[in-house]
Design an enzyme around this catalytic site. Sequence first.
Site, short mmCIF file in Angstrom:
data_model
loop_
_atom_site.label_atom_id
_atom_site.label_comp_id
_atom_site.label_asym_id
_atom_site.label_seq_id
_atom_site.Cartn_x
_atom_site.Cartn_y
_atom_site.Cartn_z
N ASP A 11 64.75 30.42 -5.79
CA ASP A 11 65.02 29.87 -7.43
C ASP A 11 63.49 29.07 -7.69
O ASP A 11 63.20 28.91 -6.45
CB ASP A 11 66.14 30.11 -7.80
CG ASP A 11 66.15 29.39 -9.41
OD1 ASP A 11 65.38 30.27 -10.30
OD2 ASP A 11 66.00 28.86 -9.75
N SER A 12 62.99 29.37 -8.92
CA SER A 12 62.28 27.99 -9.25
C SER A 12 62.85 26.61 -9.19
O SER A 12 62.15 25.62 -9.03
CB SER A 12 61.65 28.34 -10.93
OG SER A 12 63.12 28.15 -11.52
N CYS A 74 66.51 34.00 -9.64
CA CYS A 74 65.72 33.69 -10.57
C CYS A 74 65.19 34.79 -10.98
O CYS A 74 64.59 36.22 -11.13
CB CYS A 74 64.61 33.53 -10.55
SG CYS A 74 63.23 32.82 -11.07
N GLU A 153 67.56 20.78 -15.34
CA GLU A 153 66.61 20.41 -13.85
C GLU A 153 66.65 18.75 -14.83
O GLU A 153 66.64 17.75 -13.32
CB GLU A 153 65.52 20.74 -14.09
CG GLU A 153 64.89 22.39 -13.62
CD GLU A 153 65.36 22.41 -11.93
OE1 GLU A 153 64.19 21.62 -11.42
OE2 GLU A 153 65.79 23.42 -11.73
N CYS A 185 69.85 34.08 -16.70
CA CYS A 185 68.81 32.92 -16.13
C CYS A 185 69.82 32.21 -15.17
O CYS A 185 71.11 31.28 -15.96
CB CYS A 185 68.04 31.44 -17.37
SG CYS A 185 67.23 29.83 -16.18
N HIS A 187 70.09 29.50 -14.11
CA HIS A 187 69.95 27.62 -14.63
C HIS A 187 71.19 27.92 -15.68
O HIS A 187 71.79 27.08 -15.22
CB HIS A 187 68.85 26.95 -15.13
CG HIS A 187 67.52 26.77 -13.97
ND1 HIS A 187 67.07 28.08 -13.22
CD2 HIS A 187 67.25 25.45 -14.17
CE1 HIS A 187 66.34 26.92 -12.79
NE2 HIS A 187 66.35 25.12 -13.02
N1 DGL Z 1 65.76 29.93 -13.09
C1 DGL Z 1 65.17 30.95 -13.30
C2 DGL Z 1 65.81 32.02 -14.09
O1 DGL Z 1 66.99 32.83 -13.52
C3 DGL Z 1 64.22 30.54 -13.45
C4 DGL Z 1 64.32 29.16 -15.01
C5 DGL Z 1 62.30 28.50 -15.07
O2 DGL Z 1 61.81 27.63 -14.18
O3 DGL Z 1 61.72 28.60 -15.71
O4 DGL Z 1 64.62 32.40 -14.55
#
Ligand code: DGL
Length: 268
Positions: A11-12, A74, A153, A185, A187
Amino acid sequence: MNNNAPIGIFDSGLGGLTVARAIIDQLPYEPIMYIGDTAHSPYGPLPLATVRSLAIAVMDRLVEAGVKILVIACNTASAAVLRDARERYADIPVIEVIQPAVRRAVASTKNRKVGVIATQATVNSRAYEDSFAAAPDLELTVRACPRFVEFVEAGIDSGPELLQAAGEYLMPLKKAEIDTLVLGCTHYPLLKGVISYVMGSSVNLVSSSEETAIDVYRELISHGLTADSDTVSPRREFFTTGNAKEFERNAHRFIGPMIGTVNPIRTD
Ligand code: DGL
């Protein structure tokens, strides 16, 4: 392919840990190698072409390390790179997170009004509209929530600033009277508390983590790739391209002691 090779997850940043967690819960004997590309996070505001090359650099590291399956944990990267990844890593299964969430939402909604919240890049890609096209009776409302990733984050899961942002982002979804909200997302499950508080408890929140873990399970079984179940404590390695101590601290907050130690890694 070695059955005891790790499942590669990326993931990011921290968000993919929600998927890693579900995989660990459903497949406790499987070794894991996780990379959070925190040095280049967030992916959400970036052009899809940039996300594509960042994601490929991370996946190349995982494949070089010998993972037996790749999990793009992600949504933004799934929207940007899935097809390229399946072509580039043709020898191993590649799993993503959008389709599993869509499947769950279609099965869950009663009033056929579904919302999706995601990063700007995912919204721009129209990946959710494409995936929901198979259920044309659904009314879909899609909304970008650009600051949510920043909050996660930074380890923020409450407070007036977050509540105000959530109120603004989610207003159109409340107005649309959705009964099911896809957290598009990885996150966002870490903000389930505030999202549910704003949307109300009657709205069903769908995250892709458990459904994605089911897909991983299915792929491992169907390719005969499950690890030996006599491995009492499989190796679970977590890497970040960014600050390892910071990642470890926030990861502990969100998924607990199973994270172990986080190590730095470079992808460029
Ligand atoms: N967790 C990621 C997603 O599912 C990316 C979030 C990001 O880095 O902007 O899109």
